[in-house]
Design a protein around this motif. Structure first.
Motif, PDB file in Angstrom:
ATOM      1  N   ILE A   1     -11.381   5.136  -2.827  1.00  0.00           N
ATOM      2  CA  ILE A   1     -10.131   5.793  -3.209  1.00  0.00           C
ATOM      3  C   ILE A   1      -9.590   6.593  -2.029  1.00  0.00           C
ATOM      4  CG2 ILE A   1      -9.138   7.646  -4.626  1.00  0.00           C
ATOM      5  CD1 ILE A   1      -9.454   5.122  -6.187  1.00  0.00           C
ATOM      6  N   ALA A   2     -10.480   7.324  -1.360  1.00  0.00           N
ATOM      7  CA  ALA A   2     -10.077   8.137  -0.210  1.00  0.00           C
ATOM      8  C   ALA A   2      -9.536   7.259   0.919  1.00  0.00           C
ATOM      9  CB  ALA A   2     -11.253   8.964   0.286  1.00  0.00           C
ATOM     10  N   ILE A   3     -10.213   6.148   1.198  1.00  0.00           N
ATOM     11  CA  ILE A   3      -9.756   5.236   2.249  1.00  0.00           C
ATOM     12  C   ILE A   3      -8.378   4.680   1.898  1.00  0.00           C
ATOM     13  CG2 ILE A   3     -10.149   2.989   3.339  1.00  0.00           C
ATOM     14  CD1 ILE A   3     -13.149   3.559   3.179  1.00  0.00           C
ATOM     15  N   GLY A   4      -8.206   4.284   0.646  1.00  0.00           N
ATOM     16  CA  GLY A   4      -6.922   3.745   0.206  1.00  0.00           C
ATOM     17  C   GLY A   4      -5.797   4.743   0.368  1.00  0.00           C
ATOM     18  N   ILE A   5      -6.045   5.996  -0.012  1.00  0.00           N
ATOM     19  CA  ILE A   5      -5.021   7.037   0.093  1.00  0.00           C
ATOM     20  C   ILE A   5      -4.672   7.310   1.555  1.00  0.00           C
ATOM     21  CG2 ILE A   5      -4.559   9.501  -0.265  1.00  0.00           C
ATOM     22  CD1 ILE A   5      -6.178   9.287  -2.857  1.00  0.00           C
ATOM     23  N   LEU A   6      -5.685   7.396   2.405  1.00  0.00           N
ATOM     24  CA  LEU A   6      -5.455   7.700   3.822  1.00  0.00           C
ATOM     25  C   LEU A   6      -4.687   6.581   4.525  1.00  0.00           C
ATOM     26  CD1 LEU A   6      -8.882   9.311   4.789  1.00  0.00           C
ATOM     27  CD2 LEU A   6      -6.685  10.474   4.520  1.00  0.00           C
ATOM     28  N   VAL A   7      -5.085   5.332   4.276  1.00  0.00           N
ATOM     29  CA  VAL A   7      -4.392   4.200   4.897  1.00  0.00           C
ATOM     30  C   VAL A   7      -2.951   4.123   4.393  1.00  0.00           C
ATOM     31  CG1 VAL A   7      -4.306   1.685   5.092  1.00  0.00           C
ATOM     32  CG2 VAL A   7      -6.504   2.873   5.264  1.00  0.00           C
TER      33      VAL A   7
ATOM     34  N   LEU B   1      -1.202  -1.159  -1.960  1.00  0.00           N
ATOM     35  CA  LEU B   1      -2.291  -1.246  -0.975  1.00  0.00           C
ATOM     36  C   LEU B   1      -3.446  -0.329  -1.357  1.00  0.00           C
ATOM     37  CD1 LEU B   1      -3.166  -2.386   1.810  1.00  0.00           C
ATOM     38  CD2 LEU B   1      -2.133  -0.351   2.839  1.00  0.00           C
ATOM     39  N   ALA B   2      -3.129   0.912  -1.733  1.00  0.00           N
ATOM     40  CA  ALA B   2      -4.164   1.861  -2.145  1.00  0.00           C
ATOM     41  C   ALA B   2      -4.906   1.358  -3.374  1.00  0.00           C
ATOM     42  CB  ALA B   2      -3.540   3.226  -2.426  1.00  0.00           C
ATOM     43  N   GLN B   3      -4.188   0.715  -4.290  1.00  0.00           N
ATOM     44  CA  GLN B   3      -4.830   0.168  -5.479  1.00  0.00           C
ATOM     45  C   GLN B   3      -5.812  -0.941  -5.114  1.00  0.00           C
ATOM     46  OE1 GLN B   3      -1.132  -0.721  -7.631  1.00  0.00           O
ATOM     47  NE2 GLN B   3      -1.835   0.625  -9.274  1.00  0.00           N
ATOM     48  N   GLY B   4      -5.486  -1.710  -4.079  1.00  0.00           N
ATOM     49  CA  GLY B   4      -6.401  -2.755  -3.624  1.00  0.00           C
ATOM     50  C   GLY B   4      -7.726  -2.177  -3.186  1.00  0.00           C
ATOM     51  N   PHE B   5      -7.687  -1.077  -2.432  1.00  0.00           N
ATOM     52  CA  PHE B   5      -8.921  -0.407  -2.019  1.00  0.00           C
ATOM     53  C   PHE B   5      -9.636   0.188  -3.237  1.00  0.00           C
ATOM     54  CE2 PHE B   5      -6.739  -0.350   2.119  1.00  0.00           C
ATOM     55  CZ  PHE B   5      -7.782  -0.755   2.942  1.00  0.00           C
ATOM     56  N   GLY B   6      -8.862   0.741  -4.153  1.00  0.00           N
ATOM     57  CA  GLY B   6      -9.443   1.335  -5.345  1.00  0.00           C
ATOM     58  C   GLY B   6     -10.216   0.334  -6.169  1.00  0.00           C
TER      59      GLY B   6
ATOM     60  N   LEU C   1       0.112  -8.253  -3.189  1.00  0.00           N
ATOM     61  CA  LEU C   1       1.332  -7.606  -3.661  1.00  0.00           C
ATOM     62  C   LEU C   1       1.896  -6.677  -2.594  1.00  0.00           C
ATOM     63  CD1 LEU C   1       3.383  -7.043  -5.865  1.00  0.00           C
ATOM     64  CD2 LEU C   1       1.769  -5.411  -6.885  1.00  0.00           C
ATOM     65  N   TYR C   2       1.022  -5.989  -1.862  1.00  0.00           N
ATOM     66  CA  TYR C   2       1.469  -5.108  -0.771  1.00  0.00           C
ATOM     67  C   TYR C   2       2.280  -5.896   0.263  1.00  0.00           C
ATOM     68  CZ  TYR C   2       1.190  -2.874   3.800  1.00  0.00           C
ATOM     69  OH  TYR C   2       1.495  -2.395   5.045  1.00  0.00           O
ATOM     70  N   PHE C   3       1.736  -7.029   0.713  1.00  0.00           N
ATOM     71  CA  PHE C   3       2.431  -7.825   1.729  1.00  0.00           C
ATOM     72  C   PHE C   3       3.740  -8.408   1.182  1.00  0.00           C
ATOM     73  CE2 PHE C   3      -1.944  -7.978   3.431  1.00  0.00           C
ATOM     74  CZ  PHE C   3      -1.675  -7.497   4.718  1.00  0.00           C
ATOM     75  N   PHE C   4       3.729  -8.809  -0.090  1.00  0.00           N
ATOM     76  CA  PHE C   4       4.954  -9.324  -0.692  1.00  0.00           C
ATOM     77  C   PHE C   4       6.029  -8.252  -0.736  1.00  0.00           C
ATOM     78  CE2 PHE C   4       7.507  -9.347  -4.607  1.00  0.00           C
ATOM     79  CZ  PHE C   4       8.310 -10.455  -4.352  1.00  0.00           C
ATOM     80  N   LEU C   5       5.677  -7.035  -1.148  1.00  0.00           N
ATOM     81  CA  LEU C   5       6.653  -5.948  -1.264  1.00  0.00           C
ATOM     82  C   LEU C   5       7.198  -5.535   0.104  1.00  0.00           C
ATOM     83  CD1 LEU C   5       4.937  -3.738  -3.994  1.00  0.00           C
ATOM     84  CD2 LEU C   5       6.916  -5.253  -4.276  1.00  0.00           C
ATOM     85  N   GLU C   6       6.347  -5.567   1.121  1.00  0.00           N
ATOM     86  CA  GLU C   6       6.818  -5.255   2.474  1.00  0.00           C
ATOM     87  C   GLU C   6       7.853  -6.283   2.916  1.00  0.00           C
ATOM     88  OE1 GLU C   6       6.589  -2.770   4.223  1.00  0.00           O
ATOM     89  OE2 GLU C   6       4.758  -1.687   3.804  1.00  0.00           O
TER      90      GLU C   6
END
Length: 254
Positions: free
Chosen positions: A20-26, A123-128, A177-182
């Protein structure tokens, strides 16, 4: 698979919290670059993120409590246990509400800001979801397919049973989904369209993956889980935003 990474005496460091922390930071790092590129004070982002996280964690826990109302009488620790028991949809709703209030009170365009940061939320959800896999929560149904995973005794998932890797599937979906939205953000026609696309796409993916989830403690009504009913509502909301937004865009360009 590895709920506890390491311990110092009675102090434990959990894999779920780390992811969760990694996702938030990235996500924050990438969102900050966008904010600066759009001429917005980065300090605004700090408080916006804090507001979204606070609202997200509160919403996630509150929705979990709501789904467990029938069990509270026999297990009052549902209210006091803060180590687990979170519902992602509650986090999304709580975060959006908190973000809207922050933008309203600080003269920021909510829909424009929403579009800028929502890809990083995916993206953060992916790490989560990787954290979910490591902890064993949000596990899948039993399967004997070649891709099945088996969790050890210390995991939140049932031990020694071949399960569908629902966490990893949803993680891959969130990263995609992150790459699609970008990509879509460069083609949007109005503020709020990227956010609407997120609601539609995430709701679709979540609705489907719920059929492969084995942790039905959150409740099932008429064959659908709580999250699937919410997914239907957010999917419709996303469609409505697209329809209304594009109609207004067309009228303004006549």
């Amino acid at each position: 698979m590895y709920p506890i990474l390491f311990s110092f005496g009675s102090i434990h460091f959990y894999s779920y919290g780390l992811m969760i922390a990694i996702g938030i930071l990235v996500a924050y790092y990438l969102a900050e670059k966008k904010i600066k590129a759009n001429g917005i004070d980065p300090k605004r982002l700090e408080w916006l993120v804090f507001s979204i996280l606070a609202g997200g964690f509160a919403g996630s826990k509150i929705l979990y409590w709501i789904t467990r109302i029938p069990d509270i009488g026999t297990d009052p620790t549902i209210f006091t246990n803060l180590g687990d028991g979170w519902v992602v949809y509650g986090g999304i709703i709580g975060g959006l509400v908190a973000g809207w209030f922050y933008c309203q009170n600080h003269g920021m365009n909510f829909w424009k800001t929403f579009d800028m940061v929502i890809p990083e939320v995916a993206l953060a959800q992916g790490f989560g979801r990787i954290g979910c896999f490591l902890a064993g929560c949000c596990y899948g149904v039993e399967t004997h397919a070649w891709y099945a995973v088996v969790f050890p005794e210390e995991s939140l998932a049932p031990a020694g049973i071949s399960l569908f890797p629902s966490q990893l599937v949803m993680s891959a979906y969130d990263f995609g989904l992150y790459f699609f939205l970008e990509w879509f953000s460069k083609k949007k026609k109005f503020n709020g369209e990227v956010g609407a696309a997120y609601l539609i796409a995430y709701s679709f993916g979540r609705f489907v993956i719920e059929f492969f989830r084995g942790d039905m403690i959150r409740g099932v009504v008429n064959g659908l889980s709580t999250s699937q009913y919410i997914a239907i509502a957010t999917f419709i909301a996303g469609i409505a935003i697209i329809v209304i937004g594009r109609k207004r865009f067309s009228q303004s360009n006549k």
